[in-house]
Design a protein around this motif. Structure first.
Motif, PDB file in Angstrom:
ATOM      1  N   VAL B  66       0.823  -1.205   0.000  1.00 52.13           N
ATOM      2  CA  VAL B  66       0.000   0.000   0.000  1.00 52.13           C
ATOM      3  C   VAL B  66       0.858   1.256   0.000  1.00 52.13           C
ATOM      4  CG1 VAL B  66      -1.905   1.187   1.139  1.00 52.13           C
ATOM      5  CG2 VAL B  66      -1.753  -1.300   1.210  1.00 52.13           C
ATOM      6  N   GLU B  67       1.776   1.321   0.945  1.00 48.40           N
ATOM      7  CA  GLU B  67       2.663   2.489   1.024  1.00 48.40           C
ATOM      8  C   GLU B  67       3.710   2.382  -0.078  1.00 48.40           C
ATOM      9  OE1 GLU B  67       2.366   4.840   3.495  1.00 48.40           O
ATOM     10  OE2 GLU B  67       0.646   3.806   4.369  1.00 48.40           O
ATOM     11  N   GLN B  68       3.722   3.331  -0.978  1.00 50.31           N
ATOM     12  CA  GLN B  68       4.639   3.239  -2.112  1.00 50.31           C
ATOM     13  C   GLN B  68       5.901   4.076  -1.913  1.00 50.31           C
ATOM     14  OE1 GLN B  68       4.672   1.367  -4.861  1.00 50.31           O
ATOM     15  NE2 GLN B  68       2.708   0.340  -4.762  1.00 50.31           N
ATOM     16  N   THR B  69       6.612   3.871  -0.806  1.00 48.96           N
ATOM     17  CA  THR B  69       7.899   4.542  -0.642  1.00 48.96           C
ATOM     18  C   THR B  69       8.907   3.909  -1.605  1.00 48.96           C
ATOM     19  OG1 THR B  69       8.727   2.976   0.978  1.00 48.96           O
ATOM     20  CG2 THR B  69       7.413   4.800   1.837  1.00 48.96           C
ATOM     21  N   GLU B  70      10.020   4.597  -1.798  1.00 49.05           N
ATOM     22  CA  GLU B  70      11.073   4.052  -2.662  1.00 49.05           C
ATOM     23  C   GLU B  70      11.584   2.727  -2.104  1.00 49.05           C
ATOM     24  OE1 GLU B  70      12.372   4.418  -5.723  1.00 49.05           O
ATOM     25  OE2 GLU B  70      10.623   5.744  -5.819  1.00 49.05           O
ATOM     26  N   LYS B  71      11.689   2.663  -0.769  1.00 44.99           N
ATOM     27  CA  LYS B  71      12.213   1.453  -0.126  1.00 44.99           C
ATOM     28  C   LYS B  71      11.276   0.259  -0.376  1.00 44.99           C
ATOM     29  CE  LYS B  71      13.768  -0.169   4.355  1.00 44.99           C
ATOM     30  NZ  LYS B  71      12.487  -0.845   4.644  1.00 44.99           N
ATOM     31  N   ASP B  72       9.960   0.507  -0.293  1.00 45.22           N
ATOM     32  CA  ASP B  72       8.992  -0.554  -0.588  1.00 45.22           C
ATOM     33  C   ASP B  72       9.181  -1.082  -2.001  1.00 45.22           C
ATOM     34  OD1 ASP B  72       7.694  -0.486   1.859  1.00 45.22           O
ATOM     35  OD2 ASP B  72       6.304   1.074   1.223  1.00 45.22           O
ATOM     36  N   LYS B  73       9.311  -0.120  -2.933  1.00 45.06           N
ATOM     37  CA  LYS B  73       9.460  -0.523  -4.340  1.00 45.06           C
ATOM     38  C   LYS B  73      10.712  -1.373  -4.530  1.00 45.06           C
ATOM     39  CE  LYS B  73       7.013   3.448  -6.226  1.00 45.06           C
ATOM     40  NZ  LYS B  73       7.233   4.832  -6.685  1.00 45.06           N
ATOM     41  N   ASP B  74      11.795  -0.968  -3.864  1.00 46.05           N
ATOM     42  CA  ASP B  74      13.026  -1.753  -3.961  1.00 46.05           C
ATOM     43  C   ASP B  74      12.822  -3.163  -3.424  1.00 46.05           C
ATOM     44  OD1 ASP B  74      14.355   0.302  -5.099  1.00 46.05           O
ATOM     45  OD2 ASP B  74      15.525   0.863  -3.337  1.00 46.05           O
ATOM     46  N   MET B  75      12.094  -3.259  -2.305  1.00 53.41           N
ATOM     47  CA  MET B  75      11.865  -4.583  -1.714  1.00 53.41           C
ATOM     48  C   MET B  75      11.106  -5.491  -2.673  1.00 53.41           C
ATOM     49  SD  MET B  75      11.005  -4.086   2.316  1.00 53.41           S
ATOM     50  CE  MET B  75      10.963  -5.854   2.690  1.00 53.41           C
ATOM     51  N   VAL B  76      10.102  -4.918  -3.346  1.00 52.61           N
ATOM     52  CA  VAL B  76       9.307  -5.722  -4.282  1.00 52.61           C
ATOM     53  C   VAL B  76      10.168  -6.154  -5.468  1.00 52.61           C
ATOM     54  CG1 VAL B  76       7.357  -5.700  -5.879  1.00 52.61           C
ATOM     55  CG2 VAL B  76       7.109  -4.704  -3.610  1.00 52.61           C
ATOM     56  N   ARG B  77      10.919  -5.200  -6.015  1.00 49.74           N
ATOM     57  CA  ARG B  77      11.790  -5.509  -7.156  1.00 49.74           C
ATOM     58  C   ARG B  77      12.733  -6.656  -6.802  1.00 49.74           C
ATOM     59  NH1 ARG B  77      11.916  -0.383  -9.439  1.00 49.74           N
ATOM     60  NH2 ARG B  77      12.794   0.446  -7.529  1.00 49.74           N
ATOM     61  N   GLU B  78      13.313  -6.543  -5.623  1.00 49.37           N
ATOM     62  CA  GLU B  78      14.266  -7.523  -5.125  1.00 49.37           C
ATOM     63  C   GLU B  78      13.600  -8.891  -4.936  1.00 49.37           C
ATOM     64  OE1 GLU B  78      17.289  -6.487  -1.615  1.00 49.37           O
ATOM     65  OE2 GLU B  78      15.228  -6.878  -0.981  1.00 49.37           O
ATOM     66  N   ALA B  79      12.393  -8.870  -4.358  1.00 48.39           N
ATOM     67  CA  ALA B  79      11.673 -10.133  -4.130  1.00 48.39           C
ATOM     68  C   ALA B  79      11.328 -10.788  -5.463  1.00 48.39           C
ATOM     69  CB  ALA B  79      10.402  -9.884  -3.319  1.00 48.39           C
ATOM     70  N   THR B  80      10.852  -9.991  -6.412  1.00 48.77           N
ATOM     71  CA  THR B  80      10.478 -10.560  -7.704  1.00 48.77           C
ATOM     72  C   THR B  80      11.692 -11.119  -8.434  1.00 48.77           C
ATOM     73  OG1 THR B  80       8.890  -8.758  -7.819  1.00 48.77           O
ATOM     74  CG2 THR B  80       9.066 -10.166  -9.733  1.00 48.77           C
ATOM     75  N   ALA B  81      12.813 -10.417  -8.340  1.00 53.47           N
ATOM     76  CA  ALA B  81      14.033 -10.921  -8.982  1.00 53.47           C
ATOM     77  C   ALA B  81      14.418 -12.268  -8.378  1.00 53.47           C
ATOM     78  CB  ALA B  81      15.169  -9.907  -8.829  1.00 53.47           C
ATOM     79  N   ALA B  82      14.283 -12.377  -7.051  1.00 53.17           N
ATOM     80  CA  ALA B  82      14.616 -13.646  -6.383  1.00 53.17           C
ATOM     81  C   ALA B  82      13.670 -14.760  -6.830  1.00 53.17           C
ATOM     82  CB  ALA B  82      14.555 -13.486  -4.865  1.00 53.17           C
ATOM     83  N   ILE B  83      12.385 -14.427  -6.954  1.00 52.22           N
ATOM     84  CA  ILE B  83      11.402 -15.413  -7.420  1.00 52.22           C
ATOM     85  C   ILE B  83      11.768 -15.864  -8.840  1.00 52.22           C
ATOM     86  CG2 ILE B  83       8.975 -15.769  -8.055  1.00 52.22           C
ATOM     87  CD1 ILE B  83       8.307 -13.655  -5.838  1.00 52.22           C
ATOM     88  N   GLY B  84      12.124 -14.904  -9.682  1.00 46.81           N
ATOM     89  CA  GLY B  84      12.490 -15.215 -11.058  1.00 46.81           C
ATOM     90  C   GLY B  84      13.652 -16.196 -11.130  1.00 46.81           C
ATOM     91  N   ARG B  85      14.666 -15.969 -10.290  1.00 50.40           N
ATOM     92  CA  ARG B  85      15.818 -16.885 -10.290  1.00 50.40           C
ATOM     93  C   ARG B  85      15.415 -18.260  -9.776  1.00 50.40           C
ATOM     94  NH1 ARG B  85      18.392 -12.184  -8.199  1.00 50.40           N
ATOM     95  NH2 ARG B  85      18.192 -13.049  -6.125  1.00 50.40           N
ATOM     96  N   LEU B  86      14.524 -18.259  -8.787  1.00 48.67           N
ATOM     97  CA  LEU B  86      14.081 -19.511  -8.173  1.00 48.67           C
ATOM     98  C   LEU B  86      13.264 -20.348  -9.165  1.00 48.67           C
ATOM     99  CD1 LEU B  86      14.356 -20.535  -5.252  1.00 48.67           C
ATOM    100  CD2 LEU B  86      12.095 -19.602  -4.824  1.00 48.67           C
ATOM    101  N   ILE B  87      12.411 -19.676  -9.920  1.00 46.95           N
ATOM    102  CA  ILE B  87      11.569 -20.363 -10.894  1.00 46.95           C
ATOM    103  C   ILE B  87      12.435 -21.050 -11.949  1.00 46.95           C
ATOM    104  CG2 ILE B  87      10.005 -19.880 -12.840  1.00 46.95           C
ATOM    105  CD1 ILE B  87       8.511 -17.959 -10.956  1.00 46.95           C
ATOM    106  N   LYS B  88      13.583 -20.456 -12.233  1.00 45.77           N
ATOM    107  CA  LYS B  88      14.508 -21.033 -13.210  1.00 45.77           C
ATOM    108  C   LYS B  88      15.455 -22.043 -12.559  1.00 45.77           C
ATOM    109  CE  LYS B  88      15.264 -19.692 -16.740  1.00 45.77           C
ATOM    110  NZ  LYS B  88      14.823 -20.429 -17.913  1.00 45.77           N
ATOM    111  N   ALA B  89      15.432 -22.178 -11.243  1.00 49.21           N
ATOM    112  CA  ALA B  89      16.419 -23.036 -10.552  1.00 49.21           C
ATOM    113  C   ALA B  89      16.043 -24.510 -10.719  1.00 49.21           C
ATOM    114  CB  ALA B  89      16.510 -22.677  -9.083  1.00 49.21           C
TER     115      ALA B  89
END
Lengths: 89, 89, 89, 89
Positions: B66-89
Motif C-alpha cells: 500500500v505504502e509506495q515509498t522508494e524502499k517498498d518498491k526496492d523490496m518488491v523488485r528484489e523479491a520478484t528478482a529472487a522469485i524469477g531466479r528460483l523459478i529457473k532453478a
C-alpha cells in the motif's frame, strides 16, 4: 524416421490444446482478469508443454537403444519417468 | 484495477509470440523434424511463459504494497528478482 | 526483524533434513546404488529446498505489506500459493 | 556396474559442496540473515543438485546404449544437453 512418430497425433492434439491455452491467456489479459487466475493458466500451459517434452524424450531415448530387449525398454521407461519427476522438481 | 495494466501491451505481444511458438511446434511435429530441435523450441516457449508469469507477479506484489515509498518498491523488485531466479532453478 | 522469524525452528529443522538427504546421497554414490534411485532422492531434496524457499518468500512478502488487513493477508497467501505452483511448473 | 562410476569422485565432491551449502543455509537462518540472500543460496543449492542429476542421467543413458558408435555417443550427449536445458526451463 523420427522417434515420436507413433504418438504424432497425440502430440499434435496436445500442442493444439496448448495453443488454445495461449489464446485464452491473451483474452484474460485483454479483459483485465485477475492476475492470480492468469498465473494459474500459465502454470497449466507450462506443465502441458513439459509433458509433451517428456513424451518426445521418451520416444527419442527409446530409439537410441539399439537392442530392444524387454529389459532395455524397462530401463528407458524408468529413466524417462525419473526425468519427468526431475523436470517438475 | 488490475496490477498488470501498465504493461498490458507488452504482456499481450509476448503472449502472441508464445502462441506463434506453439503453432511452430505443431509444424515441426507435422514435418517430422528432429526431436532435439523440437525440445529446444519447447524450452524456449516454456521460458517465455515463465517470463510473462514473473512480470505479472511483479505488478501484482507491487499492488499489494500500500505504502509506495522508494524502499517498498526496492523490496518488491528484489523479491520478484529472487522469485524469477528460483523459478529457473 | 526478519520476516521468517516466526517459523525459524520449522525452517531450521527442514534444512537439517535436507542436509541429511545430501549426506544420504553421498552414501548412495559411494555404495554404487542404482542411478534412478539416486535421481529420486535428488528430486526429493530439490523439492524440499523449494518448499523452504516458498515459505521464506511467504513471510517476506507478508512483511512488505504494511497495512495488515485480512484482505491484504489473503492476497499475500494467494500470491505465494501461485508462486509455489509456478516454481513446480 | 553402475553408470556414474567414472565420475564418482567428481559427483561426490559436488555433493559434499551441496551439503556445505545446506549447512551454510542453517547458519544464515540462525543469524537472521536477509531473506533474499537466503533465497539466493537456496537457488544455488538447487541448481547444483540439478547439475548432479543431469550428469548422473548422462552416464545412465549412455549405458542404455549398447552399441557404442561415435554417432550413438553424440545422440546421448545431445539428448542429455536438451534435458539439462529443459530442467532449467
Amino acid at each position: 524416421m523420427r522417434g515420436y512418430y507413433e504418438d504424432k497425433d497425440e502430440v499434435l492434439s496436445r500442442l493444439r490444446r496448448i495453443e488454445g491455452q495461449t489464446r485464452g491467456l491473451q483474452r484474460m489479459v485483454e479483459n483485465d482478469e485477475y492476475c492470480i487466475d492468469i498465473l494459474t493458466q500459465i502454470t497449466a500451459a507450462s506443465n502441458a508443454l513439459k509433458k509433451v517434452a517428456v513424451s518426445l524424450l521418451d520416444d527419442h531415448i527409446r530409439h537410441c537403444v539399439v537392442e530392444q530387449t524387454e529389459k532395455d525398454k524397462d530401463m528407458v521407461r524408468e529413466a524417462t519417468a525419473a526425468i519427468g519427476r526431475l523436470i517438475k522438481a
